[in-house]
Design a protein around this motif. Structure first.
Motif, PDB file in Angstrom:
ATOM      1  N   LYS A  12      -2.867 -10.026   9.332  1.00 45.71           N
ATOM      2  CA  LYS A  12      -1.446 -10.088   9.012  1.00 45.71           C
ATOM      3  C   LYS A  12      -0.649  -9.401  10.107  1.00 45.71           C
ATOM      4  O   LYS A  12      -1.136  -8.494  10.780  1.00 45.71           O
ATOM      5  N   SER A  13       0.598  -9.841  10.243  1.00 43.85           N
ATOM      6  CA  SER A  13       1.512  -9.156  11.156  1.00 43.85           C
ATOM      7  C   SER A  13       1.911  -7.823  10.538  1.00 43.85           C
ATOM      8  O   SER A  13       1.683  -7.572   9.351  1.00 43.85           O
ATOM      9  N   GLU A  19       5.014  -5.834   3.673  1.00 43.14           N
ATOM     10  CA  GLU A  19       5.404  -6.545   2.460  1.00 43.14           C
ATOM     11  C   GLU A  19       4.261  -6.595   1.455  1.00 43.14           C
ATOM     12  O   GLU A  19       4.479  -6.416   0.244  1.00 43.14           O
ATOM     13  N   ALA A  20       3.038  -6.824   1.934  1.00 42.26           N
ATOM     14  CA  ALA A  20       1.889  -6.901   1.031  1.00 42.26           C
ATOM     15  C   ALA A  20       1.619  -5.552   0.373  1.00 42.26           C
ATOM     16  O   ALA A  20       1.315  -5.480  -0.824  1.00 42.26           O
ATOM     17  N   GLN A  44      -6.588  -2.146  -1.368  1.00 43.11           N
ATOM     18  CA  GLN A  44      -7.428  -3.218  -1.897  1.00 43.11           C
ATOM     19  C   GLN A  44      -6.564  -4.322  -2.506  1.00 43.11           C
ATOM     20  O   GLN A  44      -6.806  -5.509  -2.273  1.00 43.11           O
ATOM     21  N   ARG A  45      -5.561  -3.934  -3.289  1.00 44.98           N
ATOM     22  CA  ARG A  45      -4.686  -4.935  -3.902  1.00 44.98           C
ATOM     23  C   ARG A  45      -3.926  -5.727  -2.839  1.00 44.98           C
ATOM     24  O   ARG A  45      -3.688  -6.919  -3.003  1.00 44.98           O
ATOM     25  N   ALA A  46      -3.538  -5.050  -1.760  1.00 42.41           N
ATOM     26  CA  ALA A  46      -2.761  -5.708  -0.699  1.00 42.41           C
ATOM     27  C   ALA A  46      -3.628  -6.524   0.239  1.00 42.41           C
ATOM     28  O   ALA A  46      -3.108  -7.343   1.007  1.00 42.41           O
ATOM     29  N   HIS A  50      -7.559   0.452   4.130  1.00 40.71           N
ATOM     30  CA  HIS A  50      -6.833   1.658   3.705  1.00 40.71           C
ATOM     31  C   HIS A  50      -6.447   2.536   4.888  1.00 40.71           C
ATOM     32  O   HIS A  50      -5.459   3.267   4.824  1.00 40.71           O
ATOM     33  N   THR A  51      -7.207   2.457   5.980  1.00 44.87           N
ATOM     34  CA  THR A  51      -6.841   3.256   7.158  1.00 44.87           C
ATOM     35  C   THR A  51      -5.511   2.793   7.750  1.00 44.87           C
ATOM     36  O   THR A  51      -4.759   3.598   8.312  1.00 44.87           O
ATOM     37  N   SER A  52      -5.208   1.501   7.609  1.00 40.71           N
ATOM     38  CA  SER A  52      -3.928   0.985   8.096  1.00 40.71           C
ATOM     39  C   SER A  52      -2.773   1.566   7.290  1.00 40.71           C
ATOM     40  O   SER A  52      -1.701   1.856   7.838  1.00 40.71           O
TER      41      SER A  52
END
Length: 200
Positions: A12-13, A19-20, A44-46, A50-52
């Protein structure tokens, strides 16, 4: 309510990631069966690593504040009505509209009730919430440039901002009509008929 499955992880950008992640926060807060709101659960939902999330926001508190402020800015852009009273009323109307929605109440409560885990978390949250204070400062600066005499920021926080967000935290809807105007009238020292304008 059935929990939504985590989103598939695709490239993803930066804006798509934001947004996610924001939507994942809203989804998890709205889902009573989702469990604790943690960075790994949000990621996880997005459908992102998680590091991002940690790298971009630093803490859950800063992320929650970013979601709240972003939605407030989206739903109630800063108006320039030509007068201090008009600008403050428009700002308050946007706040009232936001806390009348289930999503808005959930987000504001989540920010208010989340305790920072340390100085970094507090700084991150304060930085995001500071964007709302900057909007009020722009209202004050425009008023001063027009020759008006805006109240100090602390007075605006105490008499206009705090009542709105306290209602959101405690789940108390504002009066059905006239509430933004009532708050602004009290702030600017114009009472009288304004008190009767707010009806439940």
């Amino acid at each position: 309510m059935t929990s939504k499955p985590p989103a598939p992880r695709i490239r993803k950008s930066s804006e798509q990631v934001r947004e996610a992640v924001h939507q994942a926060v809203v989804d998890l807060l709205s889902d009573p069966g989702a469990g604790d709101l943690t960075i790994p659960a949000i990621a996880q939902r997005a459908g992102v690593n998680h590091t991002s999330v940690y790298r971009r926001w630093g803490s859950r508190e800063a992320l929650l504040a970013d979601v709240v402020v972003t939605r407030l800015e989206r739903d109630s852009p800063l108006a320039d009505t030509g007068t201090l009273r008009g600008d403050l009323t428009a700002w308050a109307e946007g706040g009232v509209a936001s806390i009348r929605t289930p999503e808005g109440r959930l987000l504001i409560r989540a920010v208010a009730l989340s305790m920072p885990a340390g100085a970094t978390a507090q700084e991150g949250r304060d930085r995001q919430l500071g964007r709302r204070l900057e909007a009020i400062e722009r209202i004050r600066e425009r008023a001063a440039a027009r020759g008006e005499d805006p109240p100090p920021l602390d007075r605006i926080l105490d008499q206009l901002v705090a009542p709105l967000y306290l209602r959101a935290i405690f789940g108390i809807d504002p009066p059905a009509t006239g509430y933004p105007q009532l708050l602004v009238d009290r702030l600017l020292g114009d009472t009288g008929t304004a008190e009767g304008a707010a009806t439940t």
